[in-house]
Design a protein around this motif. Sequence first.
Motif, PDB file in Angstrom:
ATOM      1  N   ASN A 249       0.800  -1.224   0.000  1.00 11.86           N
ATOM      2  CA  ASN A 249       0.000   0.000   0.000  1.00 11.86           C
ATOM      3  C   ASN A 249       0.834   1.276   0.000  1.00 11.86           C
ATOM      4  N   VAL A 250       2.141   1.163  -0.068  1.00 14.18           N
ATOM      5  CA  VAL A 250       3.003   2.349  -0.073  1.00 14.18           C
ATOM      6  C   VAL A 250       3.149   2.846  -1.506  1.00 14.18           C
ATOM      7  N   PRO A 251       2.671   4.058  -1.831  1.00 19.80           N
ATOM      8  CA  PRO A 251       2.760   4.570  -3.208  1.00 19.80           C
ATOM      9  C   PRO A 251       4.149   5.105  -3.506  1.00 19.80           C
ATOM     10  N   LEU A 252       5.058   4.212  -3.813  1.00 25.34           N
ATOM     11  CA  LEU A 252       6.469   4.599  -3.857  1.00 25.34           C
ATOM     12  C   LEU A 252       6.771   5.587  -4.971  1.00 25.34           C
ATOM     13  N   TRP A 253       6.067   5.525  -6.104  1.00 22.86           N
ATOM     14  CA  TRP A 253       6.294   6.525  -7.144  1.00 22.86           C
ATOM     15  C   TRP A 253       5.773   7.885  -6.715  1.00 22.86           C
ATOM     16  N   GLN A 254       4.652   7.886  -6.007  1.00 23.16           N
ATOM     17  CA  GLN A 254       4.091   9.130  -5.505  1.00 23.16           C
ATOM     18  C   GLN A 254       5.072   9.823  -4.560  1.00 23.16           C
ATOM     19  N   LEU A 255       5.862   9.038  -3.835  1.00 23.91           N
ATOM     20  CA  LEU A 255       6.797   9.561  -2.840  1.00 23.91           C
ATOM     21  C   LEU A 255       8.178   9.850  -3.416  1.00 23.91           C
ATOM     22  N   ALA A 256       8.354   9.661  -4.716  1.00 22.76           N
ATOM     23  CA  ALA A 256       9.689   9.725  -5.308  1.00 22.76           C
ATOM     24  C   ALA A 256      10.354  11.083  -5.132  1.00 22.76           C
ATOM     25  N   ALA A 257       9.595  12.177  -5.226  1.00 22.78           N
ATOM     26  CA  ALA A 257      10.214  13.502  -5.099  1.00 22.78           C
ATOM     27  C   ALA A 257      10.851  13.664  -3.723  1.00 22.78           C
ATOM     28  N   ALA A 258      10.126  13.248  -2.690  1.00 24.87           N
ATOM     29  CA  ALA A 258      10.659  13.364  -1.335  1.00 24.87           C
ATOM     30  C   ALA A 258      11.857  12.447  -1.125  1.00 24.87           C
ATOM     31  N   THR A 312      22.217  16.439 -32.264  1.00 23.19           N
ATOM     32  CA  THR A 312      22.042  17.606 -31.401  1.00 23.19           C
ATOM     33  C   THR A 312      20.777  17.418 -30.569  1.00 23.19           C
ATOM     34  N   VAL A 313      20.909  17.562 -29.275  1.00 22.18           N
ATOM     35  CA  VAL A 313      19.776  17.380 -28.367  1.00 22.18           C
ATOM     36  C   VAL A 313      19.602  18.640 -27.534  1.00 22.18           C
ATOM     37  N   THR A 314      18.367  18.857 -27.097  1.00 21.44           N
ATOM     38  CA  THR A 314      18.068  19.964 -26.196  1.00 21.44           C
ATOM     39  C   THR A 314      17.873  19.402 -24.795  1.00 21.44           C
ATOM     40  N   ILE A 315      18.701  19.836 -23.874  1.00 22.67           N
ATOM     41  CA  ILE A 315      18.636  19.344 -22.494  1.00 22.67           C
ATOM     42  C   ILE A 315      17.818  20.340 -21.682  1.00 22.67           C
ATOM     43  N   THR A 316      16.642  19.892 -21.240  1.00 24.20           N
ATOM     44  CA  THR A 316      15.765  20.729 -20.431  1.00 24.20           C
ATOM     45  C   THR A 316      16.008  20.467 -18.951  1.00 24.20           C
ATOM     46  N   ALA A 317      15.371  21.278 -18.108  1.00 30.65           N
ATOM     47  CA  ALA A 317      15.493  21.075 -16.662  1.00 30.65           C
ATOM     48  C   ALA A 317      14.934  19.718 -16.258  1.00 30.65           C
ATOM     49  N   LEU A 318      13.807  19.304 -16.856  1.00 34.02           N
ATOM     50  CA  LEU A 318      13.240  18.005 -16.526  1.00 34.02           C
ATOM     51  C   LEU A 318      14.171  16.878 -16.945  1.00 34.02           C
ATOM     52  N   ALA A 319      14.760  17.011 -18.128  1.00 31.47           N
ATOM     53  CA  ALA A 319      15.693  15.988 -18.594  1.00 31.47           C
ATOM     54  C   ALA A 319      16.877  15.867 -17.641  1.00 31.47           C
ATOM     55  N   THR A 388      -0.841  15.929  -5.645  1.00 27.43           N
ATOM     56  CA  THR A 388      -0.328  15.789  -4.283  1.00 27.43           C
ATOM     57  C   THR A 388       1.180  15.580  -4.204  1.00 27.43           C
ATOM     58  N   VAL A 389       1.862  15.545  -5.344  1.00 28.22           N
ATOM     59  CA  VAL A 389       3.316  15.337  -5.312  1.00 28.22           C
ATOM     60  C   VAL A 389       4.002  16.422  -4.492  1.00 28.22           C
ATOM     61  N   SER A 390       3.626  17.663  -4.718  1.00 23.11           N
ATOM     62  CA  SER A 390       4.301  18.781  -4.046  1.00 23.11           C
ATOM     63  C   SER A 390       3.916  18.916  -2.581  1.00 23.11           C
ATOM     64  N   GLN A 391       2.907  18.180  -2.122  1.00 25.11           N
ATOM     65  CA  GLN A 391       2.458  18.295  -0.741  1.00 25.11           C
ATOM     66  C   GLN A 391       3.333  17.510   0.233  1.00 25.11           C
ATOM     67  N   VAL A 396      13.469  19.630  -5.163  1.00 23.85           N
ATOM     68  CA  VAL A 396      13.790  20.101  -6.508  1.00 23.85           C
ATOM     69  C   VAL A 396      13.318  19.103  -7.565  1.00 23.85           C
ATOM     70  N   PHE A 397      13.025  17.864  -7.128  1.00 26.84           N
ATOM     71  CA  PHE A 397      12.604  16.830  -8.059  1.00 26.84           C
ATOM     72  C   PHE A 397      11.090  16.831  -8.297  1.00 26.84           C
ATOM     73  N   ALA A 398      10.350  17.675  -7.594  1.00 26.42           N
ATOM     74  CA  ALA A 398       8.893  17.684  -7.716  1.00 26.42           C
ATOM     75  C   ALA A 398       8.410  17.917  -9.147  1.00 26.42           C
ATOM     76  N   PRO A 399       9.005  18.837  -9.933  1.00 27.42           N
ATOM     77  CA  PRO A 399       8.516  19.002 -11.314  1.00 27.42           C
ATOM     78  C   PRO A 399       8.648  17.733 -12.153  1.00 27.42           C
TER      79      PRO A 399
END
Length: 515
Positions: A249-258, A312-319, A388-391, A396-399
């Motif tokens: 029951n632990v939502p491990l992907w949901q908790l990934a940012a933390a 040639t690739v574009t490296i974004t903040a998310l990447a 609820t990710v940001s809650q 810095v990984f929340a986005p």
Amino acid sequence: MVTMASWRFARAASGPPDRWRRPRWRAALITAVALTAAGCGGTSSPPSASPSALPRTTLTACTVDGLTAKCGNVWVPQDWAHPDGPAMPLQVVVLPATAASHPAPPLFYLAGYNGDAAGFGDAVLNGMSWAAQAFGQLNQTMDLVFVEQRGTSGSGLQTCPGLQSASTTLDLAAISAAARRCLASASRDPRHDTTTSAARDLDQVRRALGYDQINIYGPSYGVTIGLAYLQRYSSHVRTAVLDSGSLLNVPLWQLAAAHDQQVFGQLASRCAATPACARSYHPAADLAAILAHLKAHPVQAILPGPGGQHQTVTITALAFLSFVEDYLGEAQTAVQLPAVLHALALGQWSQVIARLGLTTAGLSGGPTSLQAITIECSDAWAAMNPATVSQQGPSVFAPLVTAQAERLHALCSSWPHDPGVSGIVRSAVPVVFLNGTADTADPPANVAGATATMPNGLLVSVPGTGHWVLDNATAPGCLLAATIAFIQAGRPASPGPWNACTRALSQELVPFPAP
């Protein structure tokens, strides 16, 4: 020009492909295993029979990845809700016990994630050679059993293109349309390829092979299938070692940012406490500077690709966050981050790309396992709510995790599936949970409540170790010896040997490279 969704990299892996289980935007290299066997695989017409009427499996001699084994198919219902309906074969490989007499209950190896194109739980492709070597001592008295879970290579694998994207742009309509096309192309309804079905399949394999009780070892997703089996068939489990997993029951992907933030904070603190690292690097400040720059001005970089072609690739903040998350996943790569972040903060992108051997491998969306999507959309551990990710606190990984959650939510809203696994596991079986303190996916906190309903469980937190403890620890010999002794004894684990191992490992952390 390609916009990178995930900056993947080429580096050797010491063990099988599974390192952590993450939402899509991942690619993994699966090395094919050659199966040479009479009657192993085959194209028999699927029978229709209730599970009790399905024939007991006859295994035949085979060679698997150079190992002498026995192979066969075990037939299971495609849909356990209709056990008299069409059946499907699961490929099973057994390494027989080498001792001639008094065999002990077998050890079932339950595999983790095999990559986007291969799905979850293929114990033959993902870990058989590793397990044969690691548990060779057990194999003297125990059969080692490997099952290719339904929906994987030898057991009805189905894939389709178009469900991975090389772009960070979230197009909900395109995701929904791709899901519909994918489902329409399926020759077998993938909604039944759940962990719930796989647990019932596993018991069908146990019965077909004539075993009463079994021992279990599983890393990563193997913990999920192991817990699901314990939840339903506890009386048939003698011992279980669950390596780098979470409670159902632990939502491990949901908790990934933390969890990502926690592990990155541990790394930064350790750097600050190490004089040479502290004098040269400031990981948190460097990461903040890089992200601020990428948000305003994504970096154009040239990466080598197949056949010597450059792209040639574009490296974004998310990447870039995805790249950092990847590197945090193993102690051997995490210690490189302070120097890498510092160099990139100084603008040395081409030098870092060359030094780390980064390539375009995996940038274009390849085929996706239908089974993997079904499991990700049905199991409680994979549930993600973008709102609820940001809650869970500042990260810095929340986005990145929010974007992953939005994509998974869009995909699952168009993907029918049977119920996955969830709930509490109540069992008196002797169990050992191994979790690394530097594991961004399945940290010790994710199993903290286990012993409340599994009173013969032991929780072992392994210092400085990432995902898959027995493969990823800096010196796993002590832990492996304790694991083997526990399985051989078949009794609740004594904390003493495990504590001795973790104390020793706390003094053997992977060092930072010299500046």
